[in-house]
Design a protein around this motif. Structure first.
Motif, PDB file in Angstrom:
ATOM      1  N   ALA A   1      29.628  53.759 -22.808  1.00  0.00           N
ATOM      2  CA  ALA A   1      30.454  54.928 -23.102  1.00  0.00           C
ATOM      3  C   ALA A   1      29.766  55.732 -24.199  1.00  0.00           C
ATOM      4  O   ALA A   1      30.334  56.017 -25.241  1.00  0.00           O
ATOM      5  CB  ALA A   1      31.859  54.498 -23.522  1.00  0.00           C
ATOM      6  N   GLY A   2      28.515  56.057 -23.976  1.00  0.00           N
ATOM      7  CA  GLY A   2      27.693  56.677 -25.021  1.00  0.00           C
ATOM      8  C   GLY A   2      27.025  55.581 -25.824  1.00  0.00           C
ATOM      9  O   GLY A   2      26.458  54.640 -25.271  1.00  0.00           O
TER      10      GLY A   2
ATOM     11  N   ASP B   1      26.015  50.912 -17.898  1.00  0.00           N
ATOM     12  CA  ASP B   1      27.121  51.493 -18.669  1.00  0.00           C
ATOM     13  C   ASP B   1      28.168  50.414 -18.960  1.00  0.00           C
ATOM     14  O   ASP B   1      28.194  49.350 -18.317  1.00  0.00           O
ATOM     15  CB  ASP B   1      27.729  52.628 -17.834  1.00  0.00           C
ATOM     16  CG  ASP B   1      28.569  53.598 -18.653  1.00  0.00           C
ATOM     17  OD1 ASP B   1      28.742  53.384 -19.863  1.00  0.00           O
ATOM     18  OD2 ASP B   1      29.054  54.586 -18.049  1.00  0.00           O
TER      19      ASP B   1
ATOM     20  N   TRP C   1      25.769  63.356 -13.912  1.00  0.00           N
ATOM     21  CA  TRP C   1      27.117  63.139 -14.444  1.00  0.00           C
ATOM     22  C   TRP C   1      27.830  64.416 -14.893  1.00  0.00           C
ATOM     23  O   TRP C   1      28.918  64.726 -14.411  1.00  0.00           O
ATOM     24  CB  TRP C   1      27.071  62.124 -15.589  1.00  0.00           C
ATOM     25  CG  TRP C   1      28.423  61.882 -16.200  1.00  0.00           C
ATOM     26  CD1 TRP C   1      28.828  62.159 -17.469  1.00  0.00           C
ATOM     27  CD2 TRP C   1      29.590  61.323 -15.546  1.00  0.00           C
ATOM     28  NE1 TRP C   1      30.138  61.813 -17.663  1.00  0.00           N
ATOM     29  CE2 TRP C   1      30.630  61.297 -16.488  1.00  0.00           C
ATOM     30  CE3 TRP C   1      29.846  60.858 -14.254  1.00  0.00           C
ATOM     31  CZ2 TRP C   1      31.906  60.822 -16.191  1.00  0.00           C
ATOM     32  CZ3 TRP C   1      31.129  60.377 -13.953  1.00  0.00           C
ATOM     33  CH2 TRP C   1      32.126  60.364 -14.914  1.00  0.00           C
TER      34      TRP C   1
ATOM     35  N   ASN D   1      21.868  55.722 -24.516  1.00  0.00           N
ATOM     36  CA  ASN D   1      22.756  56.878 -24.480  1.00  0.00           C
ATOM     37  C   ASN D   1      23.277  57.041 -25.902  1.00  0.00           C
ATOM     38  O   ASN D   1      24.193  56.343 -26.332  1.00  0.00           O
ATOM     39  CB  ASN D   1      23.904  56.661 -23.493  1.00  0.00           C
ATOM     40  CG  ASN D   1      24.767  57.910 -23.375  1.00  0.00           C
ATOM     41  OD1 ASN D   1      24.674  58.817 -24.214  1.00  0.00           O
ATOM     42  ND2 ASN D   1      25.585  57.966 -22.350  1.00  0.00           N
TER      43      ASN D   1
ATOM     44  N   TRP E   1      23.117  54.532 -11.759  1.00  0.00           N
ATOM     45  CA  TRP E   1      24.080  54.085 -12.775  1.00  0.00           C
ATOM     46  C   TRP E   1      24.822  52.852 -12.273  1.00  0.00           C
ATOM     47  O   TRP E   1      25.179  52.768 -11.093  1.00  0.00           O
ATOM     48  CB  TRP E   1      25.067  55.223 -13.017  1.00  0.00           C
ATOM     49  CG  TRP E   1      26.264  54.900 -13.854  1.00  0.00           C
ATOM     50  CD1 TRP E   1      26.422  55.154 -15.188  1.00  0.00           C
ATOM     51  CD2 TRP E   1      27.515  54.329 -13.409  1.00  0.00           C
ATOM     52  NE1 TRP E   1      27.679  54.764 -15.599  1.00  0.00           N
ATOM     53  CE2 TRP E   1      28.368  54.254 -14.532  1.00  0.00           C
ATOM     54  CE3 TRP E   1      27.986  53.864 -12.180  1.00  0.00           C
ATOM     55  CZ2 TRP E   1      29.659  53.736 -14.469  1.00  0.00           C
ATOM     56  CZ3 TRP E   1      29.276  53.336 -12.124  1.00  0.00           C
ATOM     57  CH2 TRP E   1      30.100  53.277 -13.260  1.00  0.00           C
TER      58      TRP E   1
ATOM     59  N   ASP F   1      28.144  60.145 -25.774  1.00  0.00           N
ATOM     60  CA  ASP F   1      28.644  61.000 -24.697  1.00  0.00           C
ATOM     61  C   ASP F   1      28.857  62.406 -25.208  1.00  0.00           C
ATOM     62  O   ASP F   1      29.164  63.315 -24.444  1.00  0.00           O
ATOM     63  CB  ASP F   1      29.975  60.451 -24.162  1.00  0.00           C
ATOM     64  CG  ASP F   1      29.747  59.476 -23.034  1.00  0.00           C
ATOM     65  OD1 ASP F   1      28.614  59.394 -22.531  1.00  0.00           O
ATOM     66  OD2 ASP F   1      30.710  58.786 -22.656  1.00  0.00           O
TER      67      ASP F   1
ATOM     68  N   CYS G   1      23.637  52.053 -22.124  1.00  0.00           N
ATOM     69  CA  CYS G   1      24.736  53.012 -22.285  1.00  0.00           C
ATOM     70  C   CYS G   1      26.023  52.216 -22.371  1.00  0.00           C
ATOM     71  O   CYS G   1      26.232  51.285 -21.597  1.00  0.00           O
ATOM     72  CB  CYS G   1      24.760  53.948 -21.081  1.00  0.00           C
ATOM     73  SG  CYS G   1      26.223  54.977 -20.981  1.00  0.00           S
TER      74      CYS G   1
ATOM     75  N   LYS H   1      20.644  52.648 -15.250  1.00  0.00           N
ATOM     76  CA  LYS H   1      21.484  52.991 -16.410  1.00  0.00           C
ATOM     77  C   LYS H   1      22.656  52.026 -16.422  1.00  0.00           C
ATOM     78  O   LYS H   1      23.515  52.075 -15.530  1.00  0.00           O
ATOM     79  CB  LYS H   1      21.973  54.431 -16.279  1.00  0.00           C
ATOM     80  CG  LYS H   1      22.990  54.837 -17.336  1.00  0.00           C
ATOM     81  CD  LYS H   1      23.348  56.318 -17.211  1.00  0.00           C
ATOM     82  CE  LYS H   1      24.463  56.693 -18.174  1.00  0.00           C
ATOM     83  NZ  LYS H   1      24.830  58.108 -18.096  1.00  0.00           N
TER      84      LYS H   1
ATOM     85  N   ASN I   1      32.403  50.623 -20.340  1.00  0.00           N
ATOM     86  CA  ASN I   1      33.384  51.599 -20.810  1.00  0.00           C
ATOM     87  C   ASN I   1      34.722  51.037 -21.282  1.00  0.00           C
ATOM     88  O   ASN I   1      35.715  51.760 -21.262  1.00  0.00           O
ATOM     89  CB  ASN I   1      33.655  52.627 -19.705  1.00  0.00           C
ATOM     90  CG  ASN I   1      32.502  53.590 -19.537  1.00  0.00           C
ATOM     91  OD1 ASN I   1      32.238  54.404 -20.404  1.00  0.00           O
ATOM     92  ND2 ASN I   1      31.783  53.480 -18.425  1.00  0.00           N
TER      93      ASN I   1
ATOM     94  N   ARG J   1      40.819  52.848 -19.066  1.00  0.00           N
ATOM     95  CA  ARG J   1      40.114  53.643 -18.057  1.00  0.00           C
ATOM     96  C   ARG J   1      40.311  53.018 -16.661  1.00  0.00           C
ATOM     97  O   ARG J   1      39.387  52.928 -15.871  1.00  0.00           O
ATOM     98  CB  ARG J   1      38.625  53.744 -18.385  1.00  0.00           C
ATOM     99  CG  ARG J   1      37.987  55.018 -17.852  1.00  0.00           C
ATOM    100  CD  ARG J   1      36.476  54.963 -17.854  1.00  0.00           C
ATOM    101  NE  ARG J   1      35.920  56.268 -17.550  1.00  0.00           N
ATOM    102  CZ  ARG J   1      34.723  56.480 -17.023  1.00  0.00           C
ATOM    103  NH1 ARG J   1      33.936  55.474 -16.750  1.00  0.00           N
ATOM    104  NH2 ARG J   1      34.293  57.681 -16.799  1.00  0.00           N
TER     105      ARG J   1
ATOM    106  N   ASP K   1      24.448  59.200 -11.355  1.00  0.00           N
ATOM    107  CA  ASP K   1      25.325  58.517 -12.307  1.00  0.00           C
ATOM    108  C   ASP K   1      26.516  57.934 -11.554  1.00  0.00           C
ATOM    109  O   ASP K   1      26.447  57.667 -10.340  1.00  0.00           O
ATOM    110  CB  ASP K   1      25.735  59.523 -13.412  1.00  0.00           C
ATOM    111  CG  ASP K   1      26.035  58.851 -14.733  1.00  0.00           C
ATOM    112  OD1 ASP K   1      27.144  58.298 -14.859  1.00  0.00           O
ATOM    113  OD2 ASP K   1      25.174  58.854 -15.634  1.00  0.00           O
ATOM    114  N   ASP K   2      27.605  57.744 -12.231  1.00  0.00           N
ATOM    115  CA  ASP K   2      28.826  57.162 -11.675  1.00  0.00           C
ATOM    116  C   ASP K   2      29.240  57.902 -10.395  1.00  0.00           C
ATOM    117  O   ASP K   2      28.942  59.077 -10.229  1.00  0.00           O
ATOM    118  CB  ASP K   2      29.923  57.308 -12.740  1.00  0.00           C
ATOM    119  CG  ASP K   2      31.075  56.368 -12.518  1.00  0.00           C
ATOM    120  OD1 ASP K   2      31.128  55.727 -11.456  1.00  0.00           O
ATOM    121  OD2 ASP K   2      31.926  56.274 -13.422  1.00  0.00           O
TER     122      ASP K   2
HETATM  123  C1  DGJ Z   1      30.166  56.890 -19.798  1.00  0.00           C
HETATM  124  C2  DGJ Z   1      28.725  57.247 -19.989  1.00  0.00           C
HETATM  125  O1  DGJ Z   1      28.420  57.313 -21.353  1.00  0.00           O
HETATM  126  C3  DGJ Z   1      28.438  58.559 -19.274  1.00  0.00           C
HETATM  127  O2  DGJ Z   1      27.119  58.961 -19.509  1.00  0.00           O
HETATM  128  C4  DGJ Z   1      28.701  58.396 -17.812  1.00  0.00           C
HETATM  129  O3  DGJ Z   1      27.772  57.506 -17.280  1.00  0.00           O
HETATM  130  C5  DGJ Z   1      30.117  57.901 -17.583  1.00  0.00           C
HETATM  131  N1  DGJ Z   1      30.449  56.769 -18.390  1.00  0.00           N
HETATM  132  C6  DGJ Z   1      30.335  57.560 -16.146  1.00  0.00           C
HETATM  133  O4  DGJ Z   1      31.552  56.992 -15.919  1.00  0.00           O
END
Ligand code: DGJ
Length: 715
Positions: A513-514, A463, A321, A530, A396, A533, A511, A461, A465, A428, A351-352
């Motif tokens: 967004a952290g 995620d 990432w 996570n 991810w 971030d 995870c 992983k 967001n 986002r 990752d993404d």
């Molecule tokens: C938020 C995550 O916390 C990051 O580690 C990463 O995976 C991004 N998203 C990817 O969009």
């Protein structure tokens, strides 16, 4: 936990290690809380309280308004105005419950009590569960409806906790935002309600961790003092209300947030609340952390089949990432894999950015196939390359989300959470799938199962967001629409449960967004978190303090806790050695571009990985003692002590040192065997007693300076 019932005086005493908890049955059948605090070795000790609290209590004669009424399950009984745990609307329009004791059973270290409403066909079962000798008690309840018309649950929390009345309490809680999770806040209570809550549906912990701690007079320290604490096992919309009433009567209720979450029980249906665990430390906040670490490692954390995942060390990770963001492809991944293997990396994570059109955050979410343009031989080619080099492979995903620019959204525009009379709002550039719908839960399970199998994933992983403020569910019956936030979280947790059962040896990262979902509901399902971030090594000096209060070091992850030289949050250049020490404090992950790194950087990373592998057995399950706080000093000290007290490692980080911070004090170590001799790898040796009373001196200077020293008990 020892569970005792005194049939004559009609009270229950639950002894959980150094903590006791008691409640009794009043003459008219209501349950009143008696005690929560230091252990009472004999239940007879409770007799005076039984006399004082239970005997005089009569519902019909009225009570004097200063009589404390600490109901075990507050439901706004007569003369109880505290925050109710349960609030229902009956089919005839009347509200509230009057719950009376019916029966109880003690099975497998668990106490279950049945209460019944004195008029309505509603039964509530209270559950109390212990964890061996740990001073922890987990409570939740089940509401059963046996009437013939729907019953509306308007507030359904998990438990109420009462601390001894008449005292001044300080509340500690962890709050923050994206990039600054787990900030410790402390305030003295006044005669008011203080509410810790989430109403964002998808996750809560970035703003508020579902956790509280109370200590008397604000006097507890890391090392000393009594601390009452609690963790709610619910990461969706939650509410923990800390209420001080007149006379300094303090109680804490917690559970599902009643905001916009009415839930209808049809005849014959039941509702089980999330769990709410309370605990008690006699030795300050660090003992609270010890208790929570033991609980996680020995009871809660996921177990695999091939190895005991809870106690196994975490692999060293490389994550794409930070260096590549959305521009991952087969070529750069294969090149990275070639670089990772000789460094000693054990798990390679894409990752993404691996799906079609996912070249930025505007498209691709929802279409969970590898982009054929960028991965022409499929994701299996990358997985095979990893496995051929002896590394694990991870990917991810963000299953709850969809971009409007995706095949999924074009096929199922009705799948999102939305209010049909309003334009859906983007955050986002994405929308939230309505996971309250069971068919969406099942769709996610299907494609995730296939993805894990097809790509031979060793690691996933997950995620998340974005949040929700427009809680619309137009296809549901009008009365069921407000149950969206509850059903969303229930279905989310059922997917995590399924994944753990179906793939017991796959590692899962939580995870959002952290650290948006860092809570105790997730602990049984996620091998890694996570943490944030924000991997800026200076900010970590504060972030890790909050995280380590509750969560074990081996779970402290992130896309790269060995971050790029200038991490994106501050773009502050920091030396590699300083960042490497941060990698050692958690589940090490590298977020540096290895294809552009200098030979010297690669050599440093290789050395760091070798060193970490040598030490991680001592570090990853260790208790973390917060010796000095960066919230008060330009430095932070964390002492990692093996749980058998056989070794410790001291990490010290400094930034912004000034002349008047020098010389630094001697830092007293903690948690050691006083009689043992500990030898440092640099040749020094000291007794545990000397380390804990005289302490260690350190030299730290300027900015981004760090020290790591490793000590072992002499056998
Ligand atoms: C938020 C995550 O916390 C990051 O580690 C990463 O995976 C991004 N998203 C990817 O969009």
């Amino acid at each position: 936990m020892k569970i005792q019932y005194d049939a004559e005086q009609r009270f229950f005493h639950l002894q959980a290690g150094e903590m006791s908890y008691a409640f009794g049955i009043a003459p008219d059948g209501r349950l009143l809380n008696l005690y929560w605090g230091p252990v009472l070795e004999t239940p007879q000790a409770l007799s005076p309280l039984v006399e004082e609290v239970l005997r005089p209590f009569q519902s019909s004669g009225g009570v004097d308004q200063n009589t404390p009424l600490n109901f075990e399950v507050p439901t706004r009984e007569p003369w109880d105005y505290s925050d109710p745990v349960l609030w229902v609307r009956h089919p005839d329009g009347n509200r509230g419950l009057r719950l009376l004791y019916h029966s109880h059973e003690i099975v497998n270290n668990q106490l279950n009590l049945i209460l019944r409403d004195e008029h309505y066909p509603v039964e509530v079962e209270l559950h109390y569960r212990g964890w061996g000798d740990l001073p922890l008690l987990t409570r939740w309840l089940t509401v059963r409806h046996s009437g013939n018309q729907p019953l509306q649950l308007q507030a359904v929390k998990s438990a109420a906790w009462h601390v001894p009345a008449g005292l001044d309490y300080r509340l500690t809680h962890l709050s923050g935002n994206w990039g600054c999770e787990y900030t410790r806040n402390q305030l003295m209570l006044t005669q008011a309600r203080t509410v810790l809550q989430n109403t964002r549906v998808t996750s809560s912990a970035a703003q508020q961790t579902p956790f509280f701690a109370l200590d008397q007079d604000g006097a507890a320290t890391e090392k000393a003092g009594e601390v009452y604490f609690g963790m709610l096992h619910w990461g969706g919309d939650f509410n923990i209300t800390i209420e001080q009433q007149f006379g300094k009567r303090v109680s804490v209720t917690g559970g599902v947030n009643e905001f916009d979450s009415d839930y209808v029980l049809q005849p014959g249906e039941s509702f089980e609340t999330p769990e709410f665990t309370g605990g008690f430390s006699t030795r300050g906040f660090e003992h609270m952390s010890e208790i929570l670490y033991d609980w996680q490692l020995d009871a809660l954390m996921p177990r695999g089949q091939k190895s005991d995942k809870a106690h196994a060390t975490r692999p060293v990770i490389y994550n794409s990432w930070y260096p590549y963001e959305f521009s991952v492809d087969e070529e750069n991944c294969l090149a990275l894999i070639d670089k990772c293997a000789p460094l000693g990396v054990e798990l390679f994570v894409i990752d993404d950015g691996w799906m079609p059109k996912r070249i930025n955050d505007r498209a691709g979410l929802g279409d969970w196939v590898a982009d054929p343009a960028r991965f022409p031989h499929g994701m299996s080619a990358v997985a095979d390359a990893c496995h051929a080099k002896g590394m694990l492979f991870g990917l991810w995903v963000e299953p709850e989300m969809v971009n409007p620019d995706s095949e999924l959204y074009r096929a199922h525009p009705d799948w999102i959470i939305q209010i049909p009379t309003r334009k859906p709002s983007l955050q986002r550039h994405q929308l939230v799938l309505n996971l309250a719908r069971d068919e969406i839960r099942d769709w996610i399970i299907d494609w995730l199962d296939q993805l894990i199998r097809d790509f031979h994933l060793d690691y996933l992983k997950w995620d998340m967001n974005r949040y929700v403020s427009e809680n619309g569910w137009p296809d549901a019956a009008i009365e069921d629409q407000p149950s969206l936030s509850i059903r969303y979280t229930q279905n989310l947790m059922s997917i995590w449960k399924h994944l753990n059962e179906a793939f017991p040896d796959v590692l899962f990262e939580n995870c959002a967004a952290g650290g948006g979902r860092t809570n105790f509901a997730m602990v049984p399902y996620a091998d890694r978190i996570n943490r944030s971030d924000n991997a800026d090594p200076v900010d970590l000096m504060v972030l890790h303090e909050g995280f380590s209060m509750l969560f074990v070091p081996k779970t402290a992850g992130g896309a790269g806790n060995i971050a790029p030289a200038a991490h994106h949050i501050h773009q502050r250049p920091t030396p590699l050695d300083f960042r490497v020490h941060w990698g050692m404090t958690g589940s090490m992950s590298i977020g540096i571009n290895l294809l552009t790194a200098s030979e010297q950087e690669l050599t440093t990373l290789q050395g760091a990985i070798t060193e970490f592998k040598r030490l991680r057995g001592d570090l990853q399950d260790a208790y973390v003692y917060r010796i000095a706080s960066a919230t008060k000093n330009p430095y932070a000290l964390f002492q990692y002590v093996r749980r058998d007290r056989g070794a410790f490692t001291l990490f010290a980080f400094a930034h912004g040192m000034r002349c008047w911070n020098l010389p630094m004090p001697r830092f007293r170590m903690r948690g050691l065997d006083p009689k043992a001799v500990y030898c440092c790898e640099d040749g020094r040796s000291m007794t545990g007693e000397a380390l804990m009373n005289i302490g260690l001196s350190l030299r730290l200077k300027g900015d981004c300076d760090s020290v790591m020293s490793v000590w072992r008990r002499q056998e």
